[in-house]
Design an enzyme around this catalytic site. Structure first.
Site, PDB file in Angstrom:
ATOM      1  N   CYS A  57       0.828  -1.209   0.000  1.00  0.00           N
ATOM      2  CA  CYS A  57       0.000   0.000   0.000  1.00  0.00           C
ATOM      3  C   CYS A  57       0.863   1.260   0.000  1.00  0.00           C
ATOM      4  CB  CYS A  57      -0.913  -0.024   1.224  1.00  0.00           C
ATOM      5  SG  CYS A  57      -1.817   1.512   1.508  1.00  0.00           S
ATOM      6  N   TYR A 188      -5.206   6.547  -9.240  1.00  0.00           N
ATOM      7  CA  TYR A 188      -6.419   5.780  -8.930  1.00  0.00           C
ATOM      8  C   TYR A 188      -7.616   6.300  -9.727  1.00  0.00           C
ATOM      9  CZ  TYR A 188      -4.090   3.388  -5.068  1.00  0.00           C
ATOM     10  OH  TYR A 188      -3.249   2.594  -4.334  1.00  0.00           O
TER      11      TYR A 188
END
Length: 353
Positions: A57, A188
């Protein structure tokens, strides 16, 4: 920082794309803070808290880097989740028996529910857990790293850098805001776009920002001032994932990072700086994105490329001056339990081909 569904859903498949819509990140996090004065009921105390992360992450990677640069390993322990998760939450499948040895839980969800039964928002990393109660304290990732720099100062190692110097905070905040909206979150917005139009707008915003960063970094070594700051940490974790994941998986394909000379040299400079590259696990990064995001990679096939050995090539950024740690010193080697396996780094990647 993936967000998962309710406790009944055991599927590893996640739904990240909303048809016809632009990707909107839920930024409503647990804003409780751990501070020197304990204003929220959680004072800074050595050994009391555990930072839970996943190396895959990028948002958690920031906390790993800052904790390491500041030398907080002995006062703030770290639990590491595996690279994939189901829709409930990240799991401690790297630990013996799949249980975190300090918290005694199988998944970070348990710490969220211990404080907020039936917690309905995203079960995310990084998160800091109060070890005595087993309850999550915060998952507010932008504030976590700032507080490590400012509230935990009493416990910084000798020679720790000042990643958030007071006289530069306004500029750091301004740069970091644009990096977040256009780059960190921008990739994203491209990858999880629900329409062609949403994707094209996100793509243009991303590369406009990367062009701006190229111009900013052409004649200065770091983003703000002449030392590494919080702003560099925040940009680095996205750049490290750009070619392995974002270029192909998220369709951010105007150019690879390796085809953007200034940003590529800047990224290598940081990667080769102690505390940055030694936190990067390319194996976890690729497994996470390509296995978890099944709505954009339904086969769950993890690509073999790209070649990663070039992360260790000379970068030449020393010619711009700058002092990576200011008046401080580099951190020492990672503690043994937190060393990224050699096979998951650039040289290990090269040896497999």
């Amino acid at each position: 920082m993936a967000e998962q569904g309710g406790p009944a859903d055991l599927s590893t498949k996640g739904a990240y794309v909303s048809g016809g819509k632009e990707f909107q990140r839920d930024t409503n996090y647990i804003t409780t803070r751990i501070t020197a004065d304990g204003r929220d009921g959680y004072p800074v105390e050595p050994g009391r808290y555990r930072l839970v992360v996943a190396r895959a992450c990028p948002w958690a990677n920031r906390a790993i880097i800052v904790r390491r640069l500041l030398g907080l390993e002995d006062v703030l322990s770290m639990g590491i989740c595996g690279p994939t998760h189901d829709r409930r939450s990240w799991t401690f499948d790297l630990d013996p028996g799949g249980v975190d040895p300090v918290l005694g839980i199988e998944r970070i969800q348990d710490a969220y529910f211990a404080r907020f039964p039936g917690y309905e928002r995203g079960i995310t990393v990084p998160a800091i857990v109060d070890v005595p109660t087993g309850q999550v304290v915060t998952n507010d990732y932008p504030q976590i790293t700032l507080d490590l720099s400012t509230q935990w100062k009493q416990f910084h190692r000798p020679g720790a850098p000042d990643l958030y110097p007071e006289h530069l905070r306004a500029e750091i905040d301004e740069v970091a805001h644009r990096v977040f909206t256009e780059v960190n979150n921008g990739v994203y917005r491209c990858g999880f776009a629900g329409s062609q139009r949403a994707y094209e707008l996100a793509y243009q915003r991303l590369f406009t920002a990367l062009d701006w960063l190229t111009e900013r970094l052409t004649n200065q070594r770091y983003l703000v001032g002449d030392t590494i700051t919080e702003a560099d940490v925040r940009l680095f974790t996205t750049l490290a994932r750009f070619d392995p994941v974002y270029h192909g998986h998220f369709k951010c394909n105007r150019e690879k990072l390796t085809e953007m000379p200034v940003l590529w040299a800047y990224a290598r400079d940081l990667f080769q700086t102690p505390g940055f590259g030694d936190t990067i696990d390319f194996d976890h990064i690729k497994k996470h994105y390509y296995v978890v995001h099944t709505d954009i990679n339904p086969t769950q096939i993890v690509p073999s490329g790209p070649d990663l050995a070039n992360w260790l090539d000379p970068h030449g950024r020393e010619s711009l001056g700058g002092r990576p740690f200011g008046d401080g010193t580099p951190p020492g080697p990672p503690i043994p339990s937190e060393v990224v396996p050699a096979a998951h780094g650039p040289l290990g990647d090269a040896s497999r081909r």
